[in-house]
Design an enzyme around this catalytic site. Structure first.
Site, mmCIF file in Angstrom:
data_model
loop_
_atom_site.group_PDB
_atom_site.id
_atom_site.type_symbol
_atom_site.label_atom_id
_atom_site.label_comp_id
_atom_site.label_asym_id
_atom_site.label_seq_id
_atom_site.Cartn_x
_atom_site.Cartn_y
_atom_site.Cartn_z
ATOM 1 C CE LYS A 72 -4.221 -1.847 2.031
ATOM 2 N NZ LYS A 72 -5.300 -1.651 2.973
ATOM 3 C CG ASP A 108 -8.571 0.404 2.709
ATOM 4 O OD1 ASP A 108 -9.418 -0.422 2.342
ATOM 5 O OD2 ASP A 108 -7.344 0.190 2.651
ATOM 6 C CB ALA A 136 -7.186 -0.158 9.560
HETATM 7 P P1 NAP Z 1 -2.036 -3.329 11.891
HETATM 8 O O1 NAP Z 1 -1.446 -2.228 11.094
HETATM 9 O O2 NAP Z 1 -1.220 -4.556 12.154
HETATM 10 O O3 NAP Z 1 -2.488 -2.710 13.344
HETATM 11 C C1 NAP Z 1 -2.983 -3.544 14.350
HETATM 12 C C2 NAP Z 1 -3.474 -2.673 15.521
HETATM 13 O O4 NAP Z 1 -4.077 -3.546 16.479
HETATM 14 C C3 NAP Z 1 -2.353 -1.935 16.246
HETATM 15 O O5 NAP Z 1 -2.843 -0.714 16.738
HETATM 16 C C4 NAP Z 1 -2.019 -2.899 17.390
HETATM 17 O O6 NAP Z 1 -1.443 -2.261 18.519
HETATM 18 C C5 NAP Z 1 -3.411 -3.393 17.740
HETATM 19 N N1 NAP Z 1 -3.380 -4.678 18.426
HETATM 20 C C6 NAP Z 1 -3.038 -5.889 17.927
HETATM 21 N N2 NAP Z 1 -3.146 -6.843 18.856
HETATM 22 C C7 NAP Z 1 -3.541 -6.213 20.010
HETATM 23 C C8 NAP Z 1 -3.815 -6.663 21.335
HETATM 24 N N3 NAP Z 1 -3.705 -7.957 21.672
HETATM 25 N N4 NAP Z 1 -4.228 -5.761 22.241
HETATM 26 C C9 NAP Z 1 -4.358 -4.438 21.923
HETATM 27 N N5 NAP Z 1 -4.099 -3.953 20.668
HETATM 28 C C10 NAP Z 1 -3.700 -4.847 19.738
HETATM 29 O O7 NAP Z 1 -3.394 -3.865 11.258
HETATM 30 P P2 NAP Z 1 -4.475 -3.041 10.368
HETATM 31 O O8 NAP Z 1 -4.144 -3.222 8.952
HETATM 32 O O9 NAP Z 1 -4.588 -1.687 10.927
HETATM 33 O O10 NAP Z 1 -5.815 -3.911 10.654
HETATM 34 C C11 NAP Z 1 -6.417 -3.941 11.938
HETATM 35 C C12 NAP Z 1 -7.723 -4.731 11.888
HETATM 36 O O11 NAP Z 1 -8.642 -4.069 11.025
HETATM 37 C C13 NAP Z 1 -7.605 -6.158 11.352
HETATM 38 O O12 NAP Z 1 -8.449 -6.982 12.113
HETATM 39 C C14 NAP Z 1 -8.115 -6.061 9.926
HETATM 40 O O13 NAP Z 1 -8.709 -7.273 9.470
HETATM 41 C C15 NAP Z 1 -9.183 -4.980 10.078
HETATM 42 N N6 NAP Z 1 -9.427 -4.234 8.817
HETATM 43 C C16 NAP Z 1 -10.701 -4.167 8.341
HETATM 44 C C17 NAP Z 1 -10.972 -3.455 7.179
HETATM 45 C C18 NAP Z 1 -12.374 -3.392 6.655
HETATM 46 O O14 NAP Z 1 -12.551 -3.032 5.477
HETATM 47 N N7 NAP Z 1 -13.375 -3.660 7.442
HETATM 48 C C19 NAP Z 1 -9.928 -2.803 6.505
HETATM 49 C C20 NAP Z 1 -8.635 -2.872 7.034
HETATM 50 C C21 NAP Z 1 -8.383 -3.591 8.197
HETATM 51 P P3 NAP Z 1 0.151 -2.087 18.660
HETATM 52 O O15 NAP Z 1 0.514 -0.835 17.879
HETATM 53 O O16 NAP Z 1 0.359 -1.940 20.105
HETATM 54 O O17 NAP Z 1 0.778 -3.324 18.088
#
Ligand code: NAP
Length: 287
Positions: A72, A108, A136
């Site tokens: 991305k 997004d 995200a």
């Molecule tokens: P990412 O960049 O890996 O970020 C993950 C986030 O979750 C970080 O803020 C991380 O905190 C936090 N996290 C992970 N495990 C945790 C835990 N055990 N306790 C507290 N915080 C935790 O991932 P992303 O791309 O942003 O995606 C995040 C979620 O959104 C995923 O589930 C993805 O499937 C979903 N999503 C949905 C859509 C949609 O269209 N609906 C689009 C994009 C993403 P730290 O910084 O502390 O690691």
């Protein structure tokens, strides 16, 4: 499936992995429903192959591509034009081939905003609590701040929340708060909050019994949005509903980002409900 002919236009998704993407089923269902001579294909592209893939898009006159992890950000310098919002966020998830020029967009973020609007939820002047500071969260925070919301960002890793809040504050010329994600800070953040958005992966399959927020903190005056879409109803959404809150699930964001990309590629209004039903069926078939 549409009949492939000599004039079929091609769209697709590049990423690594792409096997679990919902986009092929959503877009092919939409093309079929509207009788458009388009097809949507998954392309697994490794990091080292990105430049060649974008050259291939030009050479093969591919109409549009979605871009997912890990490309991305890396794709941006390979494009001819960048939408203002995508530039600010620093991430592109949709490329449209506009008469040979490759234009980058971030649907997004705009898909998330559209999902709120479709439920009658406006963000201007609202106080919004964002959980998470990952990829995200960045797009969602930028678009909400641009739409006139004030944000409180809570993240497990505080420095990431601070980094994101200061980046947004600089771009949008407004103060944004950042805190560590814990119960005491959640309580403080919920005071006067209108909307809660979970962008962490907490609650996602297989950890379906987890929620980023203790249920007793949720109340009926919050709109609660969880962008996790697998499962469709997360523990957070279930407990928010039980507390009388309005809820918005992650599938709406997913389908809206697809619908907005579809409209850029085809110039036609996307059949949202058909795309959503195709995504629901694909999620059920995965089980
Ligand atoms: P990412 O960049 O890996 O970020 C993950 C986030 O979750 C970080 O803020 C991380 O905190 C936090 N996290 C992970 N495990 C945790 C835990 N055990 N306790 C507290 N915080 C935790 O991932 P992303 O791309 O942003 O995606 C995040 C979620 O959104 C995923 O589930 C993805 O499937 C979903 N999503 C949905 C859509 C949609 O269209 N609906 C689009 C994009 C993403 P730290 O910084 O502390 O690691």
């Amino acid at each position: 499936m549409n009949r492939i002919t000599g004039s079929t236009r091609i769209c697709g998704i590049i990423g690594d992995p792409v096997e679990h993407s919902m986009s092929p089923v959503m877009h092919n269902a939409a093309f079929e429903a509207l009788g458009l001579n388009y097809v949507y294909l998954p392309f697994r592209v490794h990091r080292e192959g990105l430049k060649a893939a974008i050259s291939g898009m030009r050479a093969l006159n591919i109409a549009g591509l979605n871009v997912t992890i890990p490309h991305k950000m890396a794709v941006i310098p390979l494009l001819d034009k960048l939408d203002l919002l995508a530039g600010r966020i620093g991430a592109v998830n949709t490329i449209a081939n506009e008469n040979g020029e490759l234009a980058g967009y971030n649907t997004d973020a705009s898909g998330f905003l559209q999902a709120l609007r479709a439920q009658g939820v406006e963000s201007e002047g609202k106080r919004i609590v964002i959980l998470g500071a990952g990829g995200a969260a960045k797009g969602i925070s930028f678009i909400l701040a641009e739409a006139g919301a004030s944000l409180v960002i809570l993240n497990r890793t505080l420095y990431r929340a601070k980094e994101l809040a200061s980046q947004i504050a600089q771009d949008c010329q407004r103060k944004m708060e950042a805190m560590t994600l814990n119960e005491a800070n959640l309580k403080r953040a919920f005071d006067r909050a209108d909307i809660l958005v979970n962008t962490t992966s907490v609650g996602m399959t297989p950890d379906v019994d987890r929620s980023p927020v203790p249920g007793n903190l949720l109340g009926s005056r919050l709109v609660v949005s969880d962008i996790v879409y697998n499962p469709l109803e997360t523990r957070l959404l279930r407990e928010a509903k039980a507390a009388g809150a309005r809820t918005i699930d992650g599938l709406d964001m997913l389908v809206w980002q697809g619908a907005l990309a579809f409209e850029k590629w085809t110039g036609q209004k996307a059949p949202f409900e058909i795309m959503k039903q195709a995504a629901i069926k694909a999620l059920q078939d995965e089980k």
